[in-house]
Write an enzyme that holds these catalytic residues in place. Structure first.
Site, mmCIF file in Angstrom:
data_model
loop_
_atom_site.group_PDB
_atom_site.id
_atom_site.type_symbol
_atom_site.label_atom_id
_atom_site.label_comp_id
_atom_site.label_asym_id
_atom_site.label_seq_id
_atom_site.Cartn_x
_atom_site.Cartn_y
_atom_site.Cartn_z
ATOM 1 N N GLY A 45 2.881 -6.152 -2.981
ATOM 2 C CA GLY A 45 3.613 -5.187 -3.784
ATOM 3 C C GLY A 45 4.989 -5.042 -3.176
ATOM 4 O O GLY A 45 5.120 -4.585 -2.052
ATOM 5 N N HIS A 46 5.996 -5.486 -3.890
ATOM 6 C CA HIS A 46 7.353 -5.365 -3.374
ATOM 7 C C HIS A 46 8.068 -4.250 -4.117
ATOM 8 O O HIS A 46 8.199 -4.292 -5.331
ATOM 9 C CB HIS A 46 8.132 -6.671 -3.549
ATOM 10 C CG HIS A 46 7.694 -7.734 -2.590
ATOM 11 N ND1 HIS A 46 8.343 -8.919 -2.428
ATOM 12 C CD2 HIS A 46 6.668 -7.750 -1.713
ATOM 13 C CE1 HIS A 46 7.733 -9.636 -1.499
ATOM 14 N NE2 HIS A 46 6.708 -8.943 -1.055
ATOM 15 N N ASP B 177 14.791 6.529 9.676
ATOM 16 C CA ASP B 177 14.948 7.913 9.199
ATOM 17 C C ASP B 177 13.636 8.689 9.250
ATOM 18 O O ASP B 177 13.637 9.912 9.440
ATOM 19 C CB ASP B 177 15.529 7.921 7.781
ATOM 20 C CG ASP B 177 14.708 7.065 6.817
ATOM 21 O OD1 ASP B 177 14.346 5.923 7.193
ATOM 22 O OD2 ASP B 177 14.414 7.530 5.706
ATOM 23 N N LYS C 9 10.561 -6.142 3.060
ATOM 24 C CA LYS C 9 11.103 -7.482 2.750
ATOM 25 C C LYS C 9 11.942 -7.455 1.481
ATOM 26 O O LYS C 9 12.965 -8.121 1.392
ATOM 27 C CB LYS C 9 9.967 -8.489 2.533
ATOM 28 C CG LYS C 9 9.256 -8.880 3.788
ATOM 29 C CD LYS C 9 8.153 -9.889 3.497
ATOM 30 C CE LYS C 9 6.987 -9.333 2.715
ATOM 31 N NZ LYS C 9 6.158 -8.363 3.408
ATOM 32 N N GLY C 10 11.477 -6.674 0.513
ATOM 33 C CA GLY C 10 12.187 -6.591 -0.766
ATOM 34 C C GLY C 10 13.620 -6.127 -0.555
ATOM 35 O O GLY C 10 14.559 -6.671 -1.133
ATOM 36 N N LYS C 11 13.772 -5.151 0.321
ATOM 37 C CA LYS C 11 15.093 -4.594 0.624
ATOM 38 C C LYS C 11 16.001 -5.638 1.280
ATOM 39 O O LYS C 11 17.176 -5.765 0.933
ATOM 40 C CB LYS C 11 14.885 -3.405 1.573
ATOM 41 C CG LYS C 11 16.136 -2.757 2.068
ATOM 42 C CD LYS C 11 15.803 -1.531 2.897
ATOM 43 C CE LYS C 11 15.210 -1.913 4.245
ATOM 44 N NZ LYS C 11 14.923 -0.715 5.061
ATOM 45 N N ARG D 285 -11.323 -27.492 -3.166
ATOM 46 C CA ARG D 285 -10.978 -28.541 -4.133
ATOM 47 C C ARG D 285 -11.678 -28.383 -5.472
ATOM 48 O O ARG D 285 -12.010 -29.351 -6.156
ATOM 49 C CB ARG D 285 -11.236 -29.938 -3.532
ATOM 50 C CG ARG D 285 -10.259 -30.218 -2.398
ATOM 51 C CD ARG D 285 -10.749 -31.261 -1.469
ATOM 52 N NE ARG D 285 -11.948 -30.803 -0.790
ATOM 53 C CZ ARG D 285 -12.673 -31.552 0.026
ATOM 54 N NH1 ARG D 285 -12.329 -32.794 0.252
ATOM 55 N NH2 ARG D 285 -13.742 -31.061 0.612
ATOM 56 N N THR E 257 0.431 -1.589 -4.207
ATOM 57 C CA THR E 257 -0.483 -2.307 -5.104
ATOM 58 C C THR E 257 -1.726 -1.484 -5.416
ATOM 59 O O THR E 257 -2.157 -1.404 -6.555
ATOM 60 C CB THR E 257 -0.892 -3.670 -4.484
ATOM 61 O OG1 THR E 257 0.287 -4.446 -4.319
ATOM 62 C CG2 THR E 257 -1.852 -4.427 -5.376
ATOM 63 N N ARG F 9 -1.956 4.276 3.898
ATOM 64 C CA ARG F 9 -1.852 3.343 5.016
ATOM 65 C C ARG F 9 -2.124 4.066 6.329
ATOM 66 O O ARG F 9 -1.716 5.201 6.507
ATOM 67 C CB ARG F 9 -0.448 2.743 5.064
ATOM 68 C CG ARG F 9 -0.106 1.942 3.819
ATOM 69 C CD ARG F 9 1.330 1.468 3.846
ATOM 70 N NE ARG F 9 1.668 0.753 2.617
ATOM 71 C CZ ARG F 9 2.835 0.844 1.975
ATOM 72 N NH1 ARG F 9 3.794 1.603 2.451
ATOM 73 N NH2 ARG F 9 3.047 0.174 0.865
ATOM 74 N N ASN G 199 -1.677 -9.585 -4.675
ATOM 75 C CA ASN G 199 -2.041 -8.611 -3.643
ATOM 76 C C ASN G 199 -0.778 -7.952 -3.076
ATOM 77 O O ASN G 199 -0.809 -6.849 -2.565
ATOM 78 C CB ASN G 199 -2.848 -9.279 -2.520
ATOM 79 C CG ASN G 199 -2.221 -10.584 -2.013
ATOM 80 O OD1 ASN G 199 -1.297 -11.117 -2.604
ATOM 81 N ND2 ASN G 199 -2.737 -11.093 -0.921
ATOM 82 N N ASP H 216 4.546 -4.621 3.963
ATOM 83 C CA ASP H 216 5.177 -3.340 3.586
ATOM 84 C C ASP H 216 6.278 -2.886 4.535
ATOM 85 O O ASP H 216 6.508 -1.699 4.703
ATOM 86 C CB ASP H 216 4.114 -2.229 3.472
ATOM 87 C CG ASP H 216 2.957 -2.664 2.612
ATOM 88 O OD1 ASP H 216 3.219 -3.208 1.539
ATOM 89 O OD2 ASP H 216 1.800 -2.493 3.032
ATOM 90 N N GLY I 173 -2.403 1.855 -4.013
ATOM 91 C CA GLY I 173 -2.277 3.306 -3.853
ATOM 92 C C GLY I 173 -3.046 3.863 -2.662
ATOM 93 O O GLY I 173 -3.091 5.070 -2.446
ATOM 94 N N GLN J 135 3.031 -10.219 2.294
ATOM 95 C CA GLN J 135 2.165 -9.737 3.383
ATOM 96 C C GLN J 135 2.915 -9.795 4.723
ATOM 97 O O GLN J 135 4.116 -9.620 4.733
ATOM 98 C CB GLN J 135 0.838 -10.516 3.424
ATOM 99 C CG GLN J 135 -0.111 -10.165 2.293
ATOM 100 C CD GLN J 135 0.173 -10.915 1.020
ATOM 101 O OE1 GLN J 135 0.380 -12.111 1.040
ATOM 102 N NE2 GLN J 135 0.201 -10.235 -0.098
HETATM 103 P P1 IMP Z 1 -6.195 -9.522 0.317
HETATM 104 O O1 IMP Z 1 -4.893 -10.157 0.644
HETATM 105 O O2 IMP Z 1 -6.162 -8.779 -0.990
HETATM 106 O O3 IMP Z 1 -7.322 -10.467 0.433
HETATM 107 O O4 IMP Z 1 -6.463 -8.383 1.432
HETATM 108 C C1 IMP Z 1 -6.663 -8.700 2.797
HETATM 109 C C2 IMP Z 1 -6.025 -7.655 3.694
HETATM 110 O O5 IMP Z 1 -4.609 -7.733 3.585
HETATM 111 C C3 IMP Z 1 -6.367 -6.199 3.346
HETATM 112 O O6 IMP Z 1 -6.377 -5.453 4.551
HETATM 113 C C4 IMP Z 1 -5.198 -5.773 2.458
HETATM 114 O O7 IMP Z 1 -5.012 -4.384 2.466
HETATM 115 C C5 IMP Z 1 -4.064 -6.494 3.154
HETATM 116 N N1 IMP Z 1 -2.942 -6.812 2.252
HETATM 117 C C6 IMP Z 1 -2.896 -7.768 1.293
HETATM 118 N N2 IMP Z 1 -1.692 -7.805 0.714
HETATM 119 C C7 IMP Z 1 -0.954 -6.869 1.318
HETATM 120 C C8 IMP Z 1 0.404 -6.454 1.186
HETATM 121 O O8 IMP Z 1 1.182 -6.960 0.380
HETATM 122 N N3 IMP Z 1 0.804 -5.447 2.007
HETATM 123 C C9 IMP Z 1 -0.021 -4.890 2.934
HETATM 124 N N4 IMP Z 1 -1.285 -5.253 3.105
HETATM 125 C C10 IMP Z 1 -1.744 -6.240 2.308
HETATM 126 MG MG MG Z 2 4.112 -4.186 -0.077
#
Ligand code: IMP
Ligand code: MG
Length: 330
Positions: free
Chosen positions: A40-41, A278, A14-16, A136, A245, A250, A38, A11, A247, A172
């Protein structure tokens, strides 16, 4: 190949950066190289907000976008996202592809992950899908009938004779990387520059590596991360720190210099972008954590100068460091 990696816990924007680089350079491909839905961009494109989970940003510019073999894919989410993009006016036809050896997130993986309690996962089936891949017993994209029109062979794609110029977009972040994060509070994939190479690319393919960090840190998951102090709640409020992803709110903290230094070394960075300057400006407090202590600064310039100097020691010159204060550009 240019690579974008997140230096903290995801978060960071990266998208930017992907959006910025794909405007500036002419890539033939944008490659998502790790993770599943998992991720969210959040992307602001022509004044519209889009949240993607699987599909790389290349699609916003008509660049061929590939979900690589380092990823895991939920076909339902994949098709939902294509629909969402089309509805938002983005042409996806002939632009989105999936590596045939990418593993599939099944309904069973999602059901299992939703019951997860210790790590605080996103519940999207990510961990169970990777477990089955390495055990596997997994299912690959090439065996899913409705994905057939989207499949590519990465070897043919990269070495098929045409000149390729790839933007590799990670998901991530380094702080939740399976090997380098705070295990077990990590995700199940490789969020590093090395992770990009796992998609059929040699080390010699790497040109620039862009690292993205926030000027403060955020983390979402089960471990305690946020220290005491109201300023951290204020930062979360002003920074709108809710997961794109799930809500979930953080947790926040000051930026940790040693986390950053590790990430810079291990990912071989050439450029760094600090997002959300900012936000701290609105809060009016400037601090980092260095060698276990909170280090406060009188003003923004004192802090950015300090950080810039440290990066210089690590081989990243001032002209390769960006302090970003906009959602749309660096
Ligand atoms: P998982 O990837 O869903 O297995 O989650 C494992 C850990 O990574 C948790 O603490 C999630 O909140 C965090 N996490 C997974 N994907 C993201 C992401 O894209 N941004 C921030 N935290 C993430
Ligand atoms: Mg994200």
């Amino acid at each position: 190949m240019d690579v974008i990696v997140d230096l903290q816990y995801g978060d960071c924007g990266k998208g930017k950066v992907a959006h910025y680089l794909s405007h500036k350079n002419s890539y033939t491909h944008v490659l998502r190289y790790n993770g599943g839905c998992n991720a969210g961009h959040t992307i602001f494109h022509k004044g519209k907000k889009f949240i993607t989970h699987h599909i790389p940003v290349g699609v916003f510019f008509g660049v061929k976008s590939i979900i690589g073999s380092g990823c895991v894919l939920d076909p339902d989410q994949f098709f939902r996202e294509i629909k969402m993009l089309e509805k938002g006016g983005i042409r996806t036809k002939g632009k989105i592809f999936v590596a045939k050896n990418t593993h599939i997130i099944t309904k069973e993986h999602i059901t299992e992950d939703r019951k997860e309690k210790k790590i605080g996962t996103t519940g999207r089936g990510n961990g169970p899908a990777y477990r089955d891949k390495y055990g596997r017993v997994g299912l690959r994209a090439e065996h899913v009938a409705r994905l057939k029109p989207y499949l590519v062979d990465l070897h043919e794609e990269w070495y098929g004779g045409k000149n390729v110029k790839i933007l590799a977009e990670g998901a991530q972040g380094f702080g939740i990387d399976i090997d380098w994060g705070d295990y077990p509070y990590v995700t199940s994939s490789h969020c590093t520059t090395a992770g990009a190479l796992l998609n059929g690319l040699p080390a010699s393919a790497v040109r620039n590596v862009w690292g993205v960090a926030k000027i403060y840190e955020t983390y979402v998951g089960k471990k305690k991360f946020q220290p005491a102090g109201n300023v951290f709640n204020e930062i979360a409020d002003v920074g709108e720190e809710y997961g794109s992803t799930t809500g979930r709110r953080r947790q926040t903290n000051w930026m940790n210099m040693q986390t950053l230094e590790r990430a810079i070394h291990i990912n071989g960075l050439t450029h760094v972008v600090f997002s959300k300057v900012d936000v701290l400006r609105k809060i009016g407090e400037w601090a980092i954590i260095d060698k276990g202590r909170v280090h406060r600064f009188n003003n923004e310039k004192a802090m950015t100068d300090f950080v810039t100097k440290r990066l210089k020691i690590l081989g990243i010159s001032k002209s390769h460091v960006f302090f970003s204060e906009s959602k749309e550009t660096i």
